[in-house]
Scaffold this motif. Sequence first.
Motif, PDB file in Angstrom:
ATOM      1  N   LEU A  85     -31.354  -6.982  10.112  1.00  0.00           N
ATOM      2  CA  LEU A  85     -30.240  -6.709   9.206  1.00  0.00           C
ATOM      3  C   LEU A  85     -30.093  -7.813   8.160  1.00  0.00           C
ATOM      4  O   LEU A  85     -29.696  -7.555   7.023  1.00  0.00           O
ATOM      5  CB  LEU A  85     -28.939  -6.563  10.005  1.00  0.00           C
ATOM      6  N   VAL A  86     -30.429  -9.031   8.543  1.00  0.00           N
ATOM      7  CA  VAL A  86     -30.426 -10.125   7.565  1.00  0.00           C
ATOM      8  C   VAL A  86     -31.514  -9.885   6.518  1.00  0.00           C
ATOM      9  O   VAL A  86     -31.296 -10.029   5.308  1.00  0.00           O
ATOM     10  CB  VAL A  86     -30.629 -11.490   8.257  1.00  0.00           C
ATOM     11  N   ALA A  87     -32.699  -9.493   6.963  1.00  0.00           N
ATOM     12  CA  ALA A  87     -33.818  -9.256   6.059  1.00  0.00           C
ATOM     13  C   ALA A  87     -33.532  -8.113   5.091  1.00  0.00           C
ATOM     14  O   ALA A  87     -33.977  -8.139   3.933  1.00  0.00           O
ATOM     15  CB  ALA A  87     -35.088  -8.958   6.857  1.00  0.00           C
ATOM     16  N   SER A  88     -32.775  -7.123   5.567  1.00  0.00           N
ATOM     17  CA  SER A  88     -32.460  -5.975   4.710  1.00  0.00           C
ATOM     18  C   SER A  88     -31.281  -6.247   3.781  1.00  0.00           C
ATOM     19  O   SER A  88     -30.958  -5.413   2.927  1.00  0.00           O
ATOM     20  CB  SER A  88     -32.164  -4.749   5.567  1.00  0.00           C
ATOM     21  N   GLY A  89     -30.620  -7.404   3.953  1.00  0.00           N
ATOM     22  CA  GLY A  89     -29.482  -7.742   3.108  1.00  0.00           C
ATOM     23  C   GLY A  89     -28.156  -7.219   3.613  1.00  0.00           C
ATOM     24  O   GLY A  89     -27.122  -7.393   2.951  1.00  0.00           O
ATOM     25  N   GLU A  94     -25.004 -17.137   6.902  1.00  0.00           N
ATOM     26  CA  GLU A  94     -23.868 -18.045   6.771  1.00  0.00           C
ATOM     27  C   GLU A  94     -22.532 -17.326   6.610  1.00  0.00           C
ATOM     28  O   GLU A  94     -21.513 -17.962   6.352  1.00  0.00           O
ATOM     29  CB  GLU A  94     -24.103 -18.988   5.583  1.00  0.00           C
ATOM     30  N   GLN A  95     -22.519 -16.014   6.790  1.00  0.00           N
ATOM     31  CA  GLN A  95     -21.247 -15.316   6.662  1.00  0.00           C
ATOM     32  C   GLN A  95     -20.412 -15.495   7.920  1.00  0.00           C
ATOM     33  O   GLN A  95     -20.920 -15.651   9.032  1.00  0.00           O
ATOM     34  CB  GLN A  95     -21.470 -13.830   6.374  1.00  0.00           C
ATOM     35  N   LYS A  96     -19.093 -15.484   7.745  1.00  0.00           N
ATOM     36  CA  LYS A  96     -18.157 -15.614   8.857  1.00  0.00           C
ATOM     37  C   LYS A  96     -18.168 -14.309   9.657  1.00  0.00           C
ATOM     38  O   LYS A  96     -18.165 -13.215   9.099  1.00  0.00           O
ATOM     39  CB  LYS A  96     -16.749 -15.907   8.353  1.00  0.00           C
ATOM     40  N   ILE A  97     -18.164 -14.445  10.962  1.00  0.00           N
ATOM     41  CA  ILE A  97     -18.315 -13.249  11.802  1.00  0.00           C
ATOM     42  C   ILE A  97     -16.984 -12.599  12.177  1.00  0.00           C
ATOM     43  O   ILE A  97     -16.943 -11.431  12.564  1.00  0.00           O
ATOM     44  CB  ILE A  97     -19.116 -13.583  13.080  1.00  0.00           C
ATOM     45  N   ALA A  98     -15.874 -13.323  12.084  1.00  0.00           N
ATOM     46  CA  ALA A  98     -14.587 -12.796  12.542  1.00  0.00           C
ATOM     47  C   ALA A  98     -14.196 -11.473  11.876  1.00  0.00           C
ATOM     48  O   ALA A  98     -13.750 -10.545  12.581  1.00  0.00           O
ATOM     49  CB  ALA A  98     -13.497 -13.838  12.348  1.00  0.00           C
ATOM     50  N   PRO A  99     -14.305 -11.319  10.557  1.00  0.00           N
ATOM     51  CA  PRO A  99     -13.906 -10.050   9.950  1.00  0.00           C
ATOM     52  C   PRO A  99     -14.674  -8.844  10.503  1.00  0.00           C
ATOM     53  O   PRO A  99     -14.092  -7.783  10.735  1.00  0.00           O
ATOM     54  CB  PRO A  99     -14.199 -10.260   8.456  1.00  0.00           C
ATOM     55  N   ILE A 100     -15.980  -9.012  10.739  1.00  0.00           N
ATOM     56  CA  ILE A 100     -16.787  -7.907  11.267  1.00  0.00           C
ATOM     57  C   ILE A 100     -16.377  -7.584  12.700  1.00  0.00           C
ATOM     58  O   ILE A 100     -16.129  -6.434  13.062  1.00  0.00           O
ATOM     59  CB  ILE A 100     -18.285  -8.254  11.256  1.00  0.00           C
ATOM     60  N   VAL A 101     -16.295  -8.642  13.510  1.00  0.00           N
ATOM     61  CA  VAL A 101     -16.007  -8.440  14.931  1.00  0.00           C
ATOM     62  C   VAL A 101     -14.588  -7.937  15.140  1.00  0.00           C
ATOM     63  O   VAL A 101     -14.343  -7.045  15.965  1.00  0.00           O
ATOM     64  CB  VAL A 101     -16.238  -9.753  15.717  1.00  0.00           C
ATOM     65  N   PRO A 128      -7.644 -20.472  15.904  1.00  0.00           N
ATOM     66  CA  PRO A 128      -7.931 -20.264  14.472  1.00  0.00           C
ATOM     67  C   PRO A 128      -9.291 -20.772  14.017  1.00  0.00           C
ATOM     68  O   PRO A 128      -9.845 -20.256  13.040  1.00  0.00           O
ATOM     69  CB  PRO A 128      -6.790 -21.027  13.774  1.00  0.00           C
ATOM     70  N   GLU A 129      -9.850 -21.774  14.707  1.00  0.00           N
ATOM     71  CA  GLU A 129     -11.118 -22.340  14.250  1.00  0.00           C
ATOM     72  C   GLU A 129     -12.276 -21.360  14.405  1.00  0.00           C
ATOM     73  O   GLU A 129     -13.333 -21.536  13.790  1.00  0.00           O
ATOM     74  CB  GLU A 129     -11.425 -23.632  14.995  1.00  0.00           C
ATOM     75  N   VAL A 130     -12.089 -20.291  15.200  1.00  0.00           N
ATOM     76  CA  VAL A 130     -13.155 -19.306  15.350  1.00  0.00           C
ATOM     77  C   VAL A 130     -13.428 -18.604  14.023  1.00  0.00           C
ATOM     78  O   VAL A 130     -14.501 -18.029  13.819  1.00  0.00           O
ATOM     79  CB  VAL A 130     -12.801 -18.274  16.447  1.00  0.00           C
ATOM     80  N   GLY A 131     -12.462 -18.699  13.100  1.00  0.00           N
ATOM     81  CA  GLY A 131     -12.659 -18.116  11.775  1.00  0.00           C
ATOM     82  C   GLY A 131     -13.754 -18.794  10.986  1.00  0.00           C
ATOM     83  O   GLY A 131     -14.232 -18.256   9.984  1.00  0.00           O
ATOM     84  N   ASN A 132     -14.173 -19.982  11.429  1.00  0.00           N
ATOM     85  CA  ASN A 132     -15.253 -20.712  10.747  1.00  0.00           C
ATOM     86  C   ASN A 132     -16.628 -20.438  11.347  1.00  0.00           C
ATOM     87  O   ASN A 132     -17.637 -20.923  10.832  1.00  0.00           O
ATOM     88  CB  ASN A 132     -14.984 -22.215  10.805  1.00  0.00           C
ATOM     89  N   VAL A 133     -16.685 -19.684  12.429  1.00  0.00           N
ATOM     90  CA  VAL A 133     -17.961 -19.410  13.095  1.00  0.00           C
ATOM     91  C   VAL A 133     -18.786 -18.442  12.255  1.00  0.00           C
ATOM     92  O   VAL A 133     -18.286 -17.395  11.819  1.00  0.00           O
ATOM     93  CB  VAL A 133     -17.730 -18.821  14.495  1.00  0.00           C
ATOM     94  N   LEU A 135     -22.639 -16.293  11.556  1.00  0.00           N
ATOM     95  CA  LEU A 135     -23.700 -15.597  12.268  1.00  0.00           C
ATOM     96  C   LEU A 135     -24.755 -16.593  12.747  1.00  0.00           C
ATOM     97  O   LEU A 135     -25.258 -16.511  13.877  1.00  0.00           O
ATOM     98  CB  LEU A 135     -24.330 -14.560  11.332  1.00  0.00           C
ATOM     99  N   HIS A 136     -25.070 -17.546  11.911  1.00  0.00           N
ATOM    100  CA  HIS A 136     -26.034 -18.598  12.245  1.00  0.00           C
ATOM    101  C   HIS A 136     -25.583 -19.367  13.485  1.00  0.00           C
ATOM    102  O   HIS A 136     -26.389 -19.678  14.369  1.00  0.00           O
ATOM    103  CB  HIS A 136     -26.179 -19.537  11.045  1.00  0.00           C
ATOM    104  N   ASN A 137     -24.289 -19.668  13.573  1.00  0.00           N
ATOM    105  CA  ASN A 137     -23.758 -20.404  14.724  1.00  0.00           C
ATOM    106  C   ASN A 137     -23.947 -19.633  16.026  1.00  0.00           C
ATOM    107  O   ASN A 137     -24.299 -20.216  17.059  1.00  0.00           O
ATOM    108  CB  ASN A 137     -22.273 -20.702  14.533  1.00  0.00           C
ATOM    109  N   LEU A 138     -23.697 -18.327  15.988  1.00  0.00           N
ATOM    110  CA  LEU A 138     -23.880 -17.510  17.193  1.00  0.00           C
ATOM    111  C   LEU A 138     -25.334 -17.520  17.641  1.00  0.00           C
ATOM    112  O   LEU A 138     -25.631 -17.707  18.823  1.00  0.00           O
ATOM    113  CB  LEU A 138     -23.441 -16.067  16.935  1.00  0.00           C
ATOM    114  N   LEU A 139     -26.244 -17.330  16.704  1.00  0.00           N
ATOM    115  CA  LEU A 139     -27.663 -17.266  17.030  1.00  0.00           C
ATOM    116  C   LEU A 139     -28.183 -18.578  17.608  1.00  0.00           C
ATOM    117  O   LEU A 139     -29.075 -18.581  18.455  1.00  0.00           O
ATOM    118  CB  LEU A 139     -28.471 -16.898  15.786  1.00  0.00           C
TER     119      LEU A 139
END
Length: 304
Positions: A85-89, A94-101, A128-133, A135-139
């Motif tokens: 999904l990263v390769a496909s754009g 580096e995007q924040k994951i909270a909005p998606i999750v 609140p700091e989870v808002g800074n996590v 995709l790269h951090n999870l991986l």
Amino acid sequence: MLLAVLCCSLATANPLDDSLTALKKDVQAIVDTSSAKYNCSFSVAVKNPGLGLLSFSSGKDVNVDSRFAWGSITKMWTGASIMQLVASGDLELEQKIAPIVDDQLKAMKAAGFPGMTNWSTLEDLYGPEVGNVTLHNLLHMQSGIPDFDTANPSRTGPDLDPFRATVYANPKQSWAETTLMSEPWVAKGKLESVPGTGFHYSTTNFGILGLILAKHSGQSDYRQFNQSSFLPASLLALVSKKIDWGVVGSPQDHGVIEGFDRTDYNGQDPKKNPAGISVVDVGGVFAGWSGADFVGTPSAVAEM
């Protein structure tokens, strides 16, 4: 991860040597040494003219199509899917994951997922700091989000794992991702480290990555999500008939070769019980779904 399982298939070169006892003794020495070195279990099958194919541990026939529960090998599949999904754009590292999750969690709460009575967002669980996590951090296991797995090796006392004990006491239970994310030792209201710093192994990270994949598939119920869907068609053509996903149920429900826990957690003594604890009918083996639920043949893993 409750169990790491490797498959080693051996073929004897001398058809005149039909001494399974002698062969088992020799192979067992190799397995014991490797098991101690890598802290994992082995499932061994031996093929010999006149003997057929036999699993030492279960005494049942094993063949090239036999499936095993591969535990954290699942993370390779989940990580590869995310990178597609990263390769496909569709995603950015580096995007924040909270909005998606959070959007996915909202849909799951509306569907009545367990454990969500008093929360609906990542911030509710981890502060609140989870808002800074990102995709790269999870991986990279750098999110700071605690692990649901309570395995705690000790240099001075007994190795304890309360979650493992709970799983064994409730073998028929399937552990929903929302339940694992909100357990009190996980949902502490804060992260264990600043996102992007250190290395903190947590299968919770890959469970959340699975929710992101389900969101991008348009599936609000992750249990219905096909975990193969974002992988290249060329790979799936090779392995599609050899794999399965243990989202619910136990390894036995997915037809895998019996696996054993041979650790010393919670007072278990591998010396007194070298066979270990059979976990083939324990649903908790798949706890952490997209971080631990891959079922497949050794050849499928090799193709991956």
